[in-house]
Structure formats: structure tokens, C-alpha cells
Design an enzyme around this catalytic site. Structure first.
Site, PDB file in Angstrom:
ATOM      1  N   ASP A  81      -4.664   8.192   3.037  1.00  0.00           N
ATOM      2  CA  ASP A  81      -4.244   6.846   3.431  1.00  0.00           C
ATOM      3  C   ASP A  81      -5.177   6.334   4.538  1.00  0.00           C
ATOM      4  OD1 ASP A  81      -2.717   4.576   3.625  1.00  0.00           O
ATOM      5  OD2 ASP A  81      -1.114   5.490   4.795  1.00  0.00           O
ATOM      6  N   GLU A  82      -5.297   5.015   4.676  1.00  0.00           N
ATOM      7  CA  GLU A  82      -6.106   4.394   5.749  1.00  0.00           C
ATOM      8  C   GLU A  82      -7.521   4.984   5.796  1.00  0.00           C
ATOM      9  OE1 GLU A  82      -4.886   1.887   7.039  1.00  0.00           O
ATOM     10  OE2 GLU A  82      -2.760   2.062   7.497  1.00  0.00           O
ATOM     11  N   LYS A 102       0.823  -1.217   0.000  1.00  0.00           N
ATOM     12  CA  LYS A 102       0.000   0.000   0.000  1.00  0.00           C
ATOM     13  C   LYS A 102       0.856   1.265   0.000  1.00  0.00           C
ATOM     14  CE  LYS A 102      -1.781   1.014   4.037  1.00  0.00           C
ATOM     15  NZ  LYS A 102      -1.167   2.276   4.496  1.00  0.00           N
ATOM     16  N   THR A 103       1.828   1.334   0.936  1.00  0.00           N
ATOM     17  CA  THR A 103       2.665   2.528   1.052  1.00  0.00           C
ATOM     18  C   THR A 103       3.488   2.718  -0.218  1.00  0.00           C
ATOM     19  OG1 THR A 103       2.797   2.169   3.441  1.00  0.00           O
ATOM     20  CG2 THR A 103       4.381   3.698   2.490  1.00  0.00           C
ATOM     21  N   ARG A 113       0.308  -9.134  10.987  1.00  0.00           N
ATOM     22  CA  ARG A 113       1.543  -8.413  11.316  1.00  0.00           C
ATOM     23  C   ARG A 113       2.746  -9.355  11.179  1.00  0.00           C
ATOM     24  NH1 ARG A 113       0.136  -4.528   9.694  1.00  0.00           N
ATOM     25  NH2 ARG A 113      -1.739  -5.694   9.193  1.00  0.00           N
ATOM     26  N   GLN A 161      -9.414  -4.019   7.719  1.00  0.00           N
ATOM     27  CA  GLN A 161      -8.510  -3.597   8.785  1.00  0.00           C
ATOM     28  C   GLN A 161      -9.070  -2.389   9.547  1.00  0.00           C
ATOM     29  OE1 GLN A 161      -4.093  -3.940   8.001  1.00  0.00           O
ATOM     30  NE2 GLN A 161      -4.805  -4.089   5.897  1.00  0.00           N
TER      31      GLN A 161
END
Length: 622
Positions: A235-236, A36-37, A583, A267
Site C-alpha cells: 500500500d502507499e 483504495k483501501t 481530505r 500524494q
């Protein structure tokens, strides 16, 4: 344009599609560990490389300073900017080169400071952090002769915060009041807001609410920023609340709708603080011409870990249609461990960590995640007894230490003479014989102090922040106050020196105070520190580790008791479990205890339903 090929060559096909989709509304549904980043940074770099906009014309909003800084560093690296000074002064480099990459709160502070005069605001307003807000609420309860044991300041603060996240002030909230406690909260809300106005102060929620109000009520200001920001990226997006959603819409130019949001509804784990994952699910309804791009390849976890996580998330009722997959190896099974009690559980975790450490792992490769902060106590006891180094995310933060709070209160009062809240903290620190009564009466001691402060205040426009801090410490003789011949005194002074070092990273005092006010737990996370990380599942989002231990997987603890009879909350617990599992890169342990002491009583527990939902072929039970 010469960089375009290298910008795209590092991406897979869906990522390339997302990067090149620059015009109109774009929704990037990015699963855990799907790059994503990488996609976000390359998209921004591509827009600049294609000369569609310069860095000052792109607004990129994140949720944490850490994420914003990582984005900025990667963008500058891709664009080939010299980064020699980044290590020394990241905040300075970031503000000068990428002024509009930041958190919702930091972007709003910048907008409010730039437009303060136009909307009749004090430019150097004080930012109240959560401690300041709580302290003010306690004072109001005391003034109203209300018992804080009966009327929890934390609960009242939560009610006020939730109302502000829905863009409601005390008057608007009044119509939703039900019952005696909420009526008291509403009355405190009225006094709380009145005091903030008197102090020329804004709390975290006001930063966004005030900006939304400014843009709604001032069409020229709104037009100015809609014109400036040729591209808006968030983002997010699944974590946005109503106020953040509204802000995003107001800053997006309706003629082009060049709004790109990135996120993963699976998420979304912050419903308890107002986040609404429906914002991401409804994005295509808000913008009917939306280009939806899915990133479904996971680069982080093994096939086994991802398979287990997909088992858990499959039962979530409201969700987007996507499923993560990976080309990574199958890896080792997910270990499920049952201990007699919390101590046996903690002992197992430490034993496993020490055994793996002997197999060429580093302490920093491990993280232990738990549902509630209270679970860390037993873990810490065992870690200390076994000599295993650890760092606790969410413990007493650097900026919460008394000596740091003292100096920041001085600096806030220097910037904002209306801030009597900060003045009350510092007036007799170090002791100068000024108690509450002396302050009310005035007199020579008070006059001398105010003169000192005014002289320091006059230096602000022409001085760097580190010089202001140095002068302040000298004038108030703070070193003599904290260095008392003990190790603790030396440690306190070292903390003050560290604050002074940080000040070198900023051009002006406003920026410095904004930074320290908005820093969060996860912003203090140092991935290079060689110690095991202990943190809540909520705090772990956005991070990754070679090995993850998820603890306390018991009915009533995880999933939490309040979710047992509530489908919406159970879905959020399920998403939280999914976040925790994803994670992990190589190894995942999920542990529980047959009995646990809760509220002073030892109770028999049941294994979490989540453990039984994982395909037995993926697990190894101990």
C-alpha cells in the site's frame, strides 16, 4: 467460492478489474478518495476465496499500524470471520489470523526474530525508537566533547537515517562526506552503530536494512519466504524509500512476480525522509508486463473541492496521467479568508466552527491543518479561550510520558540483558541509592537489584505480558513511587494501568514491546473522540473530515521557503496542498494572514501562489 459474487458486487468496474487481476505484476494507480483501501481488502479476500492462497501466504505491507489494523478488520469482515473479540483484543486477533499484514517495520521485526539464530542475532533485540536514537547521539557528542548547539543531534540523526535508507553503513557513507559537519556526523555514525551492536539494539532504519542484508546474503532464507508469499501487496507505494523498494523486490518470487502495488504519485509528500515517488512511476519499467489499472472516481469530496485540488496538482511536472472526477454534488464554494494576523486567522476558524456546530455538526467533523507544528500555538490559545475541545496529533504521545518510558525500559532490560541503555534509565528509578559511581563499582545494592531482575526474567517464558508487568510493578513498588497525593501522581498511575491493559492484547512480551516501539502519531488518532483535530498537513494523509481548515497559506510558509527556488521541492509542496484539500468531504477553508510573527519578528506576508491557481468560480473570498 460462494462469496465471490458478494466480494465483487460492492465494487465499481475499475475496482473489480483490479481485484480480479491476481497474476503477475499489478500497478493500481488510486487517486484520493477513490476506494483504495476497499480495493486492497477485497483483492486479498478474493485471492483467499478463490483458494489461490491462504492468509498465511499473502504478505500485505502498509505504512502505519492504523492502516494495517483497518485492512485486517475489513478483510476478516468480508471473509465472514467471527469478530466478537476484535473490539477487546484487536492486536491479538490480527496476529493470529493475519500474521503477514503489517507495516514495513513490523514485518521486518517478525522476519528478523524468526531467523535470528540463523544469522547470529540476539532474538530479543531491543528496538530503539527516535527518542532513544537521539539520546544515544547526544551521549556520543558529550563523550567526544562536541557542543550539541554547534552539532545538532537532530541533524546528525537525520544524516544517519538518510544514509541507512540508502542501505549505507558508516563506512559506505564515508565516500559521500562533504565538509566538516558531515565528517563529524560520519564519526558519530561509527560510534552510534558500534554502541547499538554492543546493546543488541536496532533502530527503525536498521529493521529494514538488516532484513535486506539478511535476504541478500542468505539465499536459503530468501527462497523460503519467496516460496511462502504467493502474493505480495504494498500500500502507499509512492512513499517507499530505496531500502523499502529493495525489500519488496527481495520478498517477491521472481518466477511469478505476483506483486501488486497500490498508490498515487500525486500524494507523494515524504521526499524529505527519503521517499522516492519515482518508484511508482518506474514500476512498469521494473516489470515490463505490468497490468496498470487506474482508479479515478472520487467518492469523498464535492465537485468544487475536487476541481480546486485538480487546479493545484495540474502544475506538477513529473506525474502519472490520470484525473480525478466525482459524481458527488457541486457543494459550497471553497472559502478563502485573509486575516490581519495569526490571531485573526485563528479567531475566524473558531467562529466558523462554532457556527457550523450549531447546524448539527459534531466537533469531530472538523480538522485544522498547518504546514509547521509551531503554528498550533496560536490556534490552541484561541481554542482554549473559546472553550472549543480539540486534540493535538503529534503532541506528547502516551509512550513518551516519563512513567511509560520507565516501565518500558524495565521490560526491555528484562528481555535483553545487554541493553545497558535501558539499565542506565531504570537503575535508580524508583530511588534505591544507586548513582553512576555505585553502578560502576557494584556492591550489595546493585547485586540485589540484578537478582530481582533475574527472577523476573526467568518468569518471561511462562507468563503473559500483563502478568509480567504486574509482577514488575509490585517488585519495584512503582505505585508508591508515582502516587504522591497529587492529581498528577494519580494521573501517572492511571497511565501505567492503561499500559497494563494494553498488555492483555499480546501473547508474548516480544510482540508487546514491538508494538509499543513502532506506534506512530497517527496510530493514536481516534476518529470517534468528539473534539476538533489539529495536525500538520503531513500527518493528515489517509484521513478525511467533513470540514477542513488549511491555515497559513502564505509564500515562504506554504509553500515553504526552501521550495521557492527549487522545482522539485515546489512540486512536493504542491502535492502536499493537494493532499490537504482532498481530505475534505463537504467544506474546505483556506486561510492566510497579512502579517505573521516568525522567529520573534512580525513580517508582512504574501498570499500563497496556490490560492491564485484555484479557478475563481470555485471560491468565495472573505
Amino acid at each position: 467460492m460462494q462469496q465471490t459474487k458478494s466480494i465483487l458486487s460492492a465494487l465499481n468496474e475499475p475496482q473489480q478489474i483490479a481485484v480480479k487481476a491476481t497474476e503477475g505484476p499489478v500497478l493500481i494507480l488510486a487517486g484520493a478518495g477513490s476506494g483504495k483501501t476497499k480495493c486492497l481488502t477485497h483483492r486479498l479476500a478474493y485471492i483467499v476465496d478463490q483458494k489461490k492462497a491462504n492468509l498465511n501466504e499473502i504478505l500485505c505491507i502498509t505504512f502505519t499500524n492504523k492502516a494495517a489494523q483497518e485492512l485486517a478488520h475489513r478483510i476478516l469482515k468480508i471473509l465472514g470471520y467471527p469478530l466478537e473479540s476484535w473490539q477487546k483484543n484487536p492486536n491479538l486477533v490480527m496476529r493470529r489470523t493475519l500474521p503477514w499484514v503489517g507495516t514495513f517495520h513490523s514485518i521486518c521485526v517478525r522476519l528478523l526474530r524468526q531467523e535470528a539464530e540463523a544469522i547470529g542475532m540476539h532474538k530479543s533485540f531491543t528496538i530503539f525508537d527516535s527518542d532513544d536514537s537521539l539520546s544515544l547521539i547526544r551521549q556520543i557528542l558529550k563523550d567526544k566533547n562536541l557542543d550539541p548547539k554547534q552539532y545538532s543531534p537532530q541533524a546528525i540523526r537525520s544524516i544517519i537515517s538518510n544514509a541507512k535508507n540508502e542501505l549505507m553503513g558508516p563506512q559506505e557513507y564515508q565516500q559521500y562526506v562533504q565538509g566538516h559537519f558531515q565528517q563529524i556526523a560520519q564519526e558519530v555514525f561509527v560510534s552510534y552503530q558500534r554502541e547499538l551492536n554492543k546493546l543488541s539494539a536496532l533502530d527503525f532504519d536498521d529493521l529494514i536494512g538488516k532484513t535486506v542484508k539478511m535476504l541478500e546474503e542468505n539465499s536459503d532464507i530468501k527462497a523460503k519466504y519467496q516460496s511462502q508469499f504467493k502474493y505480495v501487496m504494498v500500500d502507499e507505494y509512492q512513499d517507499t524509500n530505496h531500502a523499502q523498494y529493495k525489500l519488496t523486490r527481495l520478498l517477491t518470487n521472481p518466477k511469478t512476480n505476483n506483486l501488486c502495488v497500490v498508490g498515487d504519485d500525486l500524494q507523494s509528500i515524504y521526499g524529505w525522509r527519503g521517499a522516492n515517488f519515482q518508484n511508482i512511476l518506474n514500476f512498469s519499467k521494473d516489470f515490463p508486463s505490468t497490468n496498470v489499472i487506474k482508479l479515478e472516481q472520487n467518492y469523498r469530496s464535492t465537485k468544487t473541492i475536487l476541481g480546486g485540488a485538480n487546479n493545484i496538482i495540474a502544475k506538477v511536472k513529473k506525474r502519472s496521467e490520470k484525473k480525478l472526477w466525482t459524481d458527488n454534488e457541486a457543494g459550497v464554494p471553497i472559502t478563502i479568508y485573509e486575516g490581519n494576523n495569526a490571531y485573526a486567522e485563528a479567531d475566524f476558524i473558531v467562529t466558523e466552527i462554532k457556527a457550523l456546530k450549531g447546524m448539527s455538526y459534531s466537533w469531530q467533523d472538523f480538522a485544522v491543518l498547518y504546514r509547521t507544528n509551531a503554528q498550533s500555538r496560536t490556534l490552541e490559545e484561541i481554542f482554549l479561550a473559546e472553550g472549543v475541545p480539540y486534540r493535538l496529533i503529534g503532541a506528547l504521545r502516551f509512550y513518551e510520558r516519563k512513567e511509560i518510558k520507565d516501565i518500558l525500559a524495565y521490560l526491555r532490560f528484562l528481555m535483553n540483558s545487554n541493553d545497558t541503555h535501558s539499565l542506565a534509565r531504570i537503575i535508580n528509578v524508583p530511588p534505591r541509592g544507586i548513582g553512576p559511581k555505585t553502578l560502576q563499582k557494584g556492591g550489595e545494592k546493585v547485586d540485589t537489584f540484578m537478582e530481582q531482575m533475574q527472577q523476573l526474567r526467568e518468569q518471561i517464558p511462562t507468563s503473559q505480558p500483563h502478568a509480567i508487568v504486574e509482577n514488575l510493578l509490585r517488585v519495584i513498588k512503582y505505585r508508591d513511587f508515582v502516587v504522591d497525593g497529587t492529581e498528577e501522581g494519580e494521573s501517572r498511575w492511571e497511565n501505567v494501568e492503561e499500559l497494563k491493559n494494553l498488555a492483555f492484547e499480546f501473547d508474548n512480551l516480544d510482540d508487546f514491546l514491538e508494538h509499543v516501539a513502532l506506534v506512530s502519531d497517527v496510530d493514536n488518532f481516534d476518529s470517534l473522540a468528539d473534539a476538533v483535530t489539529l495536525m500538520t498537513l503531513h500527518a493528515s494523509k489517509g484521513l478525511e473530515f467533513t470540514t477542513i481548515f488549511m491555515t497559513g497559506l502564505e509564500e515562504g510558509l506554504f509553500p515553504h521557503m526552501r521550495a521557492i527556488d527549487d522545482d522539485t521541492q515546489m512540486d512536493e509542496e504542491r502535492r502536499l496542498c493537494y493532499v490537504g484539500m482532498t481530505r475534505a468531504r463537504k467544506r474546505l477553508y483556506m486561510t492566510y494572514a497579512r502579517s505573521r510573527m516568525i522567529h520573534g519578528m512580525t513580517s508582512t506576508t504574501l498570499a500563497s501562489r496556490f490560492l491564485n491557481e484555484i479557478d475563481s468560480g470555485l471560491t468565495d473570498r472573505i
